[in-house]
Design a protein around this motif. Sequence first.
Motif, short mmCIF file in Angstrom:
data_model
loop_
_atom_site.label_atom_id
_atom_site.label_comp_id
_atom_site.label_asym_id
_atom_site.label_seq_id
_atom_site.Cartn_x
_atom_site.Cartn_y
_atom_site.Cartn_z
N LYS A 30 28.63 83.82 -9.74
CA LYS A 30 29.73 83.65 -8.79
C LYS A 30 30.89 82.98 -9.52
O LYS A 30 30.63 82.12 -10.38
N PRO A 31 32.11 83.24 -9.20
CA PRO A 31 32.53 84.30 -8.27
C PRO A 31 32.39 85.68 -8.93
O PRO A 31 32.43 85.78 -10.15
N PHE A 32 32.29 86.68 -8.11
CA PHE A 32 32.09 88.04 -8.62
C PHE A 32 33.21 88.94 -8.08
O PHE A 32 33.88 88.61 -7.09
N HIS A 68 29.27 74.12 -10.41
CA HIS A 68 28.67 74.79 -9.26
C HIS A 68 29.49 74.55 -8.01
O HIS A 68 29.76 75.49 -7.23
N ARG A 117 32.62 76.66 -8.17
CA ARG A 117 32.41 78.11 -8.12
C ARG A 117 32.11 78.60 -6.69
O ARG A 117 32.50 79.72 -6.32
N MET A 160 35.18 79.10 -4.68
CA MET A 160 35.96 80.12 -5.35
C MET A 160 35.37 81.51 -5.10
O MET A 160 36.10 82.51 -5.02
N THR A 161 34.06 81.59 -4.99
CA THR A 161 33.40 82.87 -4.74
C THR A 161 33.89 83.46 -3.41
O THR A 161 34.26 84.65 -3.32
N ASP A 171 22.80 80.51 1.33
CA ASP A 171 23.03 79.45 2.32
C ASP A 171 24.51 79.26 2.63
O ASP A 171 24.86 78.69 3.66
N GLU A 172 25.37 79.69 1.74
CA GLU A 172 26.80 79.53 2.00
C GLU A 172 27.25 80.63 2.97
O GLU A 172 27.31 81.82 2.60
N MET A 185 20.64 77.98 -5.71
CA MET A 185 20.69 76.67 -5.04
C MET A 185 20.54 76.88 -3.54
O MET A 185 21.52 77.10 -2.84
N GLN A 220 24.86 79.29 -16.53
CA GLN A 220 24.57 78.92 -17.91
C GLN A 220 23.48 79.81 -18.49
O GLN A 220 22.69 80.43 -17.76
N ARG A 267 37.58 84.50 -3.67
CA ARG A 267 37.79 85.75 -4.42
C ARG A 267 37.33 86.96 -3.60
O ARG A 267 38.04 87.96 -3.49
N ALA A 272 25.97 80.50 -8.67
CA ALA A 272 27.12 79.79 -9.26
C ALA A 272 26.70 79.10 -10.56
O ALA A 272 27.52 78.57 -11.29
N LYS A 273 25.38 79.06 -10.79
CA LYS A 273 24.92 78.47 -12.06
C LYS A 273 24.91 79.57 -13.09
O LYS A 273 24.06 80.43 -13.09
#
Lengths: 122, 908
Positions: A105-107, B678, B681, B684-685, A10-11, A55, A87, B688, A84-85
Amino acid sequence: MGKRVLVIEDEANISEAIRFILSRDGWEVEIHPDGTDAASVVTACPPSLVILDVMLPGRSGFDILRSLREAEPTRAVPVLMLTAKGQAADRELAARFGATRFMTKPFANADLLAAVRDLAVT
Amino acid sequence: MSVNLLVIACLAYVVFLFLVAFAVERQAERGRVRWLRSSLIYTLSLSVYCTAWTFYGAVGYAARSGLEFVTIYLGPTLVFVGWWLMLRKLVRIGKQQRVTSIADMISARYGKSNLIGVLVTLLCIVAATPYIALQLQSIALSFAAFTSELNGDGLSDRQDFFALWVAAGLALFTILFGTRNLDANEQHPGVVTAIAVEAVVKLLALIAVGVFVVWVVADGPGDILTRIDAAARPEWAIQPGRWIGLVFLAGVAIICLPRMFQVTVVENADERHLATASWAFPLYLFAISLFVLPIAVVGLELMPSGSNPDLFVLTLPLTLGQDGLAMLAFLGGFSAATSMVIVATIALATMVSNHLMVPLWLHFKKGPAGRRGDMRGLVLNSRRLAICLLLGLGYVYYAVTGGSAALAAIGLIAFVGVAQMLPALVGALFWRGANRIGAAIGLGAGFLIWLYALFLPSFGPGVFLSAQVMAEGPFGIGWLRPYALFGVTTLDPLLHALFWSLTLNTVAFVTGSLLGFPTPIERVQGAQFVNAFDIQAGARGWSQSAAEAEDLLAMAQRILGTAETQRFFQAHAAAQGKAGFLPDTTPQFLDAVERKLAGSVGAATAHAMIEQIVGRAIVSVEDLMAVASETAQIMEYSNQLEGKSAELERTARQLREANDMLTKLSVQKDAFLSQISHELRTPMTSIRAFSEILMDAEGMPPEDQVKYARIIHDETIRLTRLLDDLLDLSVLENGQVNLDIQEARLSDLIDRAILASNSVQPQRKFRIQRDSAAEQVKVETDTGRLSQVFINVLSNARKYCDADAPVMEISVARNEDMIEVDFADNGSGIPFEKQALIFEKFARLTDQMQAGGAGLGLAICREIMINLGGSIAYVPGQGGAVFRVSFPQVLARTEPDQGPVSERSAAE
């Protein structure tokens, strides 16, 4: 099948970056920004690889993954979870639901490209 | 030594005692009794146990029977050492029930029955009269011995005359100090102190004679021991059965003797004194018995045969020319005799007055007693009369039988008589099943057997019982012989009578109690007595009734006196919250009045008097309820436990809630951190990825490079904004905001906010309705912060309003000093279950694409409004989403860390 990658993300900026990275390597990139109908998009035309965010508006990425694995036509489609999660619990959940690989993320662009080359069924 | 000197010494001593008693009474009236009511005085007053019998008779007893006299001290010693067992309870109950005598205590326990009171009173009179006579006789004998006019046992008119004067003097003393007033607690500090002084005199006298005998006549303790061994006779041998019987008898007597009950229980000022007396009194007894045997042995050696050993204490120093010592001994004996007579007479007179005279007066004067006339006069006069009668009786007994019996014998006979009260008394204290029928039958049976088997025969054959009855039994029935009941002939008469009277007494008491059915009052009293140590409140013997407080007042005045009664009634009225002198006649109040009266006239009479006023049978549902007082106590205890358990449960619930809250907070914190992670990140993704793309930008068109650089730039700003929001929220939440208060027109603020929010999804066209007139209001607040809230609310509407033709209606209202601005859109609103969530951090309801923010907007708005002394709320049920922002029109300028903090905590 061709070298088609479906990016469910979605981003807009992130999907734009992925499109750039993969296109440059010769992949056909299709972007879908909504979770609600993502599964049906995959079923309609299974790609070489699905890059799946968690997400998502409308429907969680894990949820989409599970329905992909339950449906016969999409069961074998490789899925790269990109979230981005990061964990441990999320990683476990992804593995349980049948994600082919899990990236946070980030990668690094190179890592993403390597993963796509590695996983995509062509 | 002249008779006159003796009489003068005697008179001087008596005057001294009068002065002591008088001074103490004066002190008591002024309330300065603290030192007088000490455990020392209490212990010394207990020595009223040691009468002339002890003083003179013990030596005679030792001369006749060796060490056996010690049993008379061993019994009391055991009882006092074991005070915890019985005496403590007696004293406690005596105070709780305001007991005036032993008859009062027993009758109070058995349903405030006057029959029992009468029985006990009669028993005590019969037993005590010879005992009083004995004291008079001892005084007369000692007087005679002193004046050297006595040979053998004969008594001259002169001694009788002296005894009469002594009796009259004692009556005067007793009346003066024993019936001065009708004291609520029936205590006589003057008398008690005089008795204590006499206790010291008699102890000193006996020790002085003893020291004289041991160290002057003999050559010290060693010599005395040798002489004792030499003097030993066969009849001095210890008989174990008799010893046990006598120890038991003396132990019972110290509890049951009316005069001992008077000093131990009635005159007791403080329960703690008993603890002291428990060792001090045995010590006194030890001291007073220490020289008895030496005096007896030396007396037997030195005095001519045929001399009365009962008078060795006196005659020994006299014979040896020690006039001063003899005078001291005389005064000691005089002290012993008078103290016993005074206390016994007071105790008996109280009983006679409370159980015989006043009840009779009440009986013959039917109906509620008239209001006039002071009954105190009646009670006091009846006591004075009783004192005179008792002393008169004692004197007559002395005059008729004087000198016929050895002193010790009369003492022991009286002991057996009062011992008849033991079963009823022990039952009263320890057996709730005991009832008045058992008590009456037991007392009656014991009394009769004592009379028949011991008391009457003691006068000798032919006086009351013929020699034939004594030898062969009435009508020739052998097993009814007074000294050999049921064919038991192996016991001596004393133990024989003790055994049969107490055995049959106890059997009758237990049988009667088991067969009879206790009345409600008995049950109440039984519970109060047996559970004396558990009881807090008083008995609830009286039920709500038509008793007129005024009648009660009139009656009580006549017993207690006007001032005292009015004080008492006023205090109770005040306790009930009433003014004046007339409290409601609640059961509690009636009970209090009864107790108060009981202190003066005894429980039975007080009960009867209240009954007269209340004018009906007193057994009622409430009485029956009170019967279950023990049950009630248990229930109350259980209620307390329940209460405690409920309290514990409450605490546990609070703890659980606190724990839940902490857990929730902890979960929230984890979720918050995860959310922040989240939210950080994501930009930041992009940064980067695009920066890596630009690093490898060979052959990339410049416009693409610019495009990607712009993305990096925008995402950086997004990151910065997120961090700013977080910091902002943190500052707002901690109340550390520096408010920049400025004056502005509300319409201007809204204008600015609309303009700013237009940048959010600018493609959507909103129709905005405003109430221009209402917006023309000046506000004084942190206008920047307030605008921030407006912008946030308007932006949210632009993002989330799902109407096809979105409309935003802004209305302004005033509520006292508060301004309320409502922002209402025409969308589908927020579902009920989510309304509570929207102000939480990261509580974004829909998706990120629409929102574009990090989900902190409304959380920040809430914190801002709290800091501005206002609030922001979702108004449900309006169709679309409606947010109401309210705030004070003028925000007081306060220190940044004061006002807002308190309001904030109030809002949460």
